[in-house]
Design an enzyme around this catalytic site. Structure first.
Site, PDB file in Angstrom:
ATOM      1  NE  ARG A 271     -67.530 -19.072 -22.171  1.00  0.00           N
ATOM      2  CZ  ARG A 271     -68.379 -18.045 -21.883  1.00  0.00           C
ATOM      3  NH1 ARG A 271     -69.324 -18.497 -22.974  1.00  0.00           N
ATOM      4  NH2 ARG A 271     -69.460 -18.461 -21.091  1.00  0.00           N
TER       5      ARG A 271
ATOM      6  CE  LYS B 110     -77.498 -16.364 -23.576  1.00  0.00           C
ATOM      7  NZ  LYS B 110     -76.959 -16.744 -23.084  1.00  0.00           N
ATOM      8  CB  SER B 111     -80.984 -20.028 -18.212  1.00  0.00           C
ATOM      9  OG  SER B 111     -79.477 -18.778 -18.170  1.00  0.00           O
TER      10      SER B 111
ATOM     11  NE  ARG C 197     -70.321 -11.017 -20.965  1.00  0.00           N
ATOM     12  CZ  ARG C 197     -71.459 -11.887 -20.402  1.00  0.00           C
ATOM     13  NH1 ARG C 197     -71.361 -11.903 -19.359  1.00  0.00           N
ATOM     14  NH2 ARG C 197     -71.924 -12.700 -21.528  1.00  0.00           N
TER      15      ARG C 197
ATOM     16  NE  ARG D  70     -81.220 -24.796 -16.999  1.00  0.00           N
ATOM     17  CZ  ARG D  70     -79.619 -24.066 -17.154  1.00  0.00           C
ATOM     18  NH1 ARG D  70     -79.893 -23.303 -18.475  1.00  0.00           N
ATOM     19  NH2 ARG D  70     -78.904 -23.979 -16.355  1.00  0.00           N
TER      20      ARG D  70
ATOM     21  CB  SER E  67     -70.593 -23.067 -12.891  1.00  0.00           C
ATOM     22  OG  SER E  67     -70.662 -23.067 -14.290  1.00  0.00           O
TER      23      SER E  67
ATOM     24  NE  ARG F  78     -75.529 -11.539 -20.662  1.00  0.00           N
ATOM     25  CZ  ARG F  78     -76.367 -11.946 -20.749  1.00  0.00           C
ATOM     26  NH1 ARG F  78     -77.452 -11.544 -21.498  1.00  0.00           N
ATOM     27  NH2 ARG F  78     -77.360 -12.806 -20.875  1.00  0.00           N
TER      28      ARG F  78
ATOM     29  CG  ASP G 231     -75.222 -13.842 -17.430  1.00  0.00           C
ATOM     30  OD1 ASP G 231     -73.469 -14.392 -17.714  1.00  0.00           O
ATOM     31  OD2 ASP G 231     -75.574 -14.797 -18.094  1.00  0.00           O
TER      32      ASP G 231
ATOM     33  CD  GLN H 269     -72.219 -22.688 -19.176  1.00  0.00           C
ATOM     34  OE1 GLN H 269     -71.315 -21.963 -19.309  1.00  0.00           O
ATOM     35  NE2 GLN H 269     -73.494 -20.755 -19.490  1.00  0.00           N
TER      36      GLN H 269
HETATM   37  C1  S3P Z   1     -76.027 -20.128 -17.351  1.00  0.00           C
HETATM   38  C2  S3P Z   1     -75.479 -19.904 -16.007  1.00  0.00           C
HETATM   39  C3  S3P Z   1     -74.117 -18.600 -16.137  1.00  0.00           C
HETATM   40  C4  S3P Z   1     -74.943 -17.288 -17.206  1.00  0.00           C
HETATM   41  C5  S3P Z   1     -75.122 -18.096 -18.336  1.00  0.00           C
HETATM   42  C6  S3P Z   1     -75.782 -19.306 -18.184  1.00  0.00           C
HETATM   43  C7  S3P Z   1     -77.145 -21.398 -17.374  1.00  0.00           C
HETATM   44  O1  S3P Z   1     -73.041 -19.705 -16.818  1.00  0.00           O
HETATM   45  O2  S3P Z   1     -73.272 -16.784 -17.575  1.00  0.00           O
HETATM   46  O3  S3P Z   1     -74.853 -16.954 -19.521  1.00  0.00           O
HETATM   47  O4  S3P Z   1     -78.402 -21.033 -18.336  1.00  0.00           O
HETATM   48  O5  S3P Z   1     -77.332 -22.477 -17.084  1.00  0.00           O
HETATM   49  P1  S3P Z   1     -72.208 -20.157 -15.388  1.00  0.00           P
HETATM   50  O6  S3P Z   1     -72.591 -21.270 -15.718  1.00  0.00           O
HETATM   51  O7  S3P Z   1     -70.743 -20.849 -16.034  1.00  0.00           O
HETATM   52  O8  S3P Z   1     -72.084 -19.692 -14.584  1.00  0.00           O
END
Ligand code: S3P
Length: 452
Positions: A129, A28-29, A357, A33, A174, A401, A326, A176
């Site tokens: 969030r 997914k990540s 979670r 991207r 993080s 999840r 995750d 993200q």
């Molecule tokens: C992700 C970073 C994680 C993860 C999310 C995907 C990403 O979140 O929990 O499912 O793709 O960068 P955080 O950056 O908030 O920890």
């Protein structure tokens, strides 16, 4: 709170071992991207193995709304014709990021660097969030944000006309937030600097380099320092998306818990910043092997072989959290089946995922007769040495999840486990139930995971 088409499901012990080889959907990540970098690159990016889950489809739609051409050419095969760094257009309508925190936060980084006005929203889970964690550092570019109370969506952003580079020390681990700063930095002149106290997944850094940007990463006593040279010309590049280790976690733990099982999950991403679950399960005694390790598309991949094992409880250190953030719900299920107590330390970030979670995992366990405690930011699970009662109904709180962890648990409990709504599984793992049922030799409607 539920999905428009609420889908209750339940699972029961299959009465047979789980066996076979399988692939899981794309990471997914990396999928998010790939679409975003493709949209920023000059030329046509060919992506294979893209996750076609709802979260990633939201990113694809957003990239179209910002003027990129995004086309599906076959299963998992996508083509993106980009507009060049700084070339995205103002979206004509609200950007709806659905359930996806990654899509929302990374996109805010992109928008901050472009001179556009945009409004963003999401589903009821995403609207709860925290977005301040990205709007705060992104404001240093010169972008302006108007958010709901507490920095929540919906929000409006006016991106910077002459974005400034960010210099930011992450207050939370993080990927993200790090990625949002780097994406904004693409459009700014000079060097963007992000310091992370704990290393988090580095798919953004890897893919930026793959598209031709200059990124340096240095470990220092203050943490990992990431430097990006601004205003690069990103050039379209082929992206091969590996199977998502966070999705592979579910069949792997299922195989460890159901007696006699042996499952091979092929072509799984093995980036070291993602494999904390494998380390932890091995410490619990799990029979886990990795074969066929190789580098594909700039990321480590391999096949993971999981065999039924009687697990033992362990203490999971807080520093490991970013590399398995995750995976805690399904690790908690493994801990419930293990002999002895497992303490998972430092889980504060779990409170701001698709659901709280930490609370949802605790409730999942309690509803199924497992003794557990939350102690500060730690989750403590008292294992049953293979005798999990089950029999509960788990509230999934719009969290894919939590749903999958509960359904995996039900494959190894005495009484079935039900979930109130499994529809959100499609955000990251379309076909989950059929694939798991296939491992039990019954991919049809009579499999161990079925409608409640
Ligand atoms: C992700 C970073 C994680 C993860 C999310 C995907 C990403 O979140 O929990 O499912 O793709 O960068 P955080 O950056 O908030 O920890």
């Amino acid at each position: 709170m539920s999905h428009p088409d609420r889908r209750p499901l339940k699972s029961h012990a299959p009465g047979t071992a789980l066996t076979g080889r399988l692939g899981v959907p794309g990471d997914k990540s990396i999928s998010h991207r790939a679409l975003m970098f493709g949209a920023l690159a000059v030329g046509t990016t060919e992506i294979s193995g893209l996750l076609e889950g709802e979260d990633v489809l939201r990113t694809a739609a957003a990239m179209r709304a910002l003027g990129a051409e995004v086309e599906r050419v076959g299963p998992g095969a996508w083509r993106v014709s980009g507009r060049g760094v700084g070339g995205l257009l103002e979206p004509a309508d609200v950007l709806d990021m659905g359930n996806s925190g990654t899509a929302a936060r990374l996109l805010l980084g992109l928008l901050a660097g472009h001179p556009v006005f945009a409004v963003m929203t999401g589903d009821a889970s995403l609207r709860k969030r925290p977005m301040k964690r990205v709007t705060d550092p992104l404001s240093a570019t010169g972008a302006a944000f108007w958010t709901r109370e507490g920095g929540r969506l919906p929000l409006a952003v006016r991106g910077a006309s002459d974005p400034l580079p960010i210099d930011y020390v992450l207050p939370v681990a993080s990927a993200q937030v790090k990625s949002a700063c780097l994406l904004a930095g693409l459009c700014a002149p000079g060097t963007t600097r992000v310091v992370e106290p704990e290393p988090t997944r580095d798919h953004t850094e890897n893919m930026l380099r793959h598209f031709g940007a200059t990124v340096s990463v240095t470990d220092t006593p203050a943490g990992r320092v990431v430097l990006l040279e601004g205003q690069p010309e990103l050039v379209a590049a082929a992206v091969l998306v590996p199977g998502d280790p966070s999705s592979a976690a579910f069949p792997i733990v299922a195989a460890l818990l159901v007696p006699g099982s042996r499952v091979v999950v092929e072509n799984v991403g093995l980036n070291l910043l993602r494999t904390g679950l494998v380390t932890t399960l091995r410490e619990m005694g799990a029979a886990l092997r990795v074969e066929n390790e190789r580098i594909a598309g700039g990321e480590a991949v391999g096949d993971i072989i999981a065999e039924y094992t009687e697990l033992s409880g362990v203490t999971v250190p807080p520093g490991r959290a970013p590399s398995m953030i995750d995976e805690y719900p399904v690790l908690a299920v493994a801990a419930a089946a293990a002999r002895g107590t497992t303490r998972m330390r430092g889980l504060a970030e779990l409170r701001v995922k698709e659901s709280d979670r930490l609370a949802a995992t605790f409730a999942l366990l309690s509803a199924n007769g497992i003794k557990a405690e939350i102690d500060g930011d730690d989750l403590i699970v008292h294992g049953t040495a293979g005798a999990m009662p089950g029999g509960g109904t788990v509230e999934t709180h719009m969290d894919h999840r939590i749903a999958m962890a509960a359904l995996v648990m039900g494959l190894a409990t005495r009484a079935p486990v039900a979930v109130d709504d499994a529809a959100f599984i499609d955000t990251s793992f379309p076909g989950f139930a059929a694939l798991m049922n296939g491992l039990a030799g019954n991919g049809g409607p009579g499999g161990p995971i079925s409608g409640a």
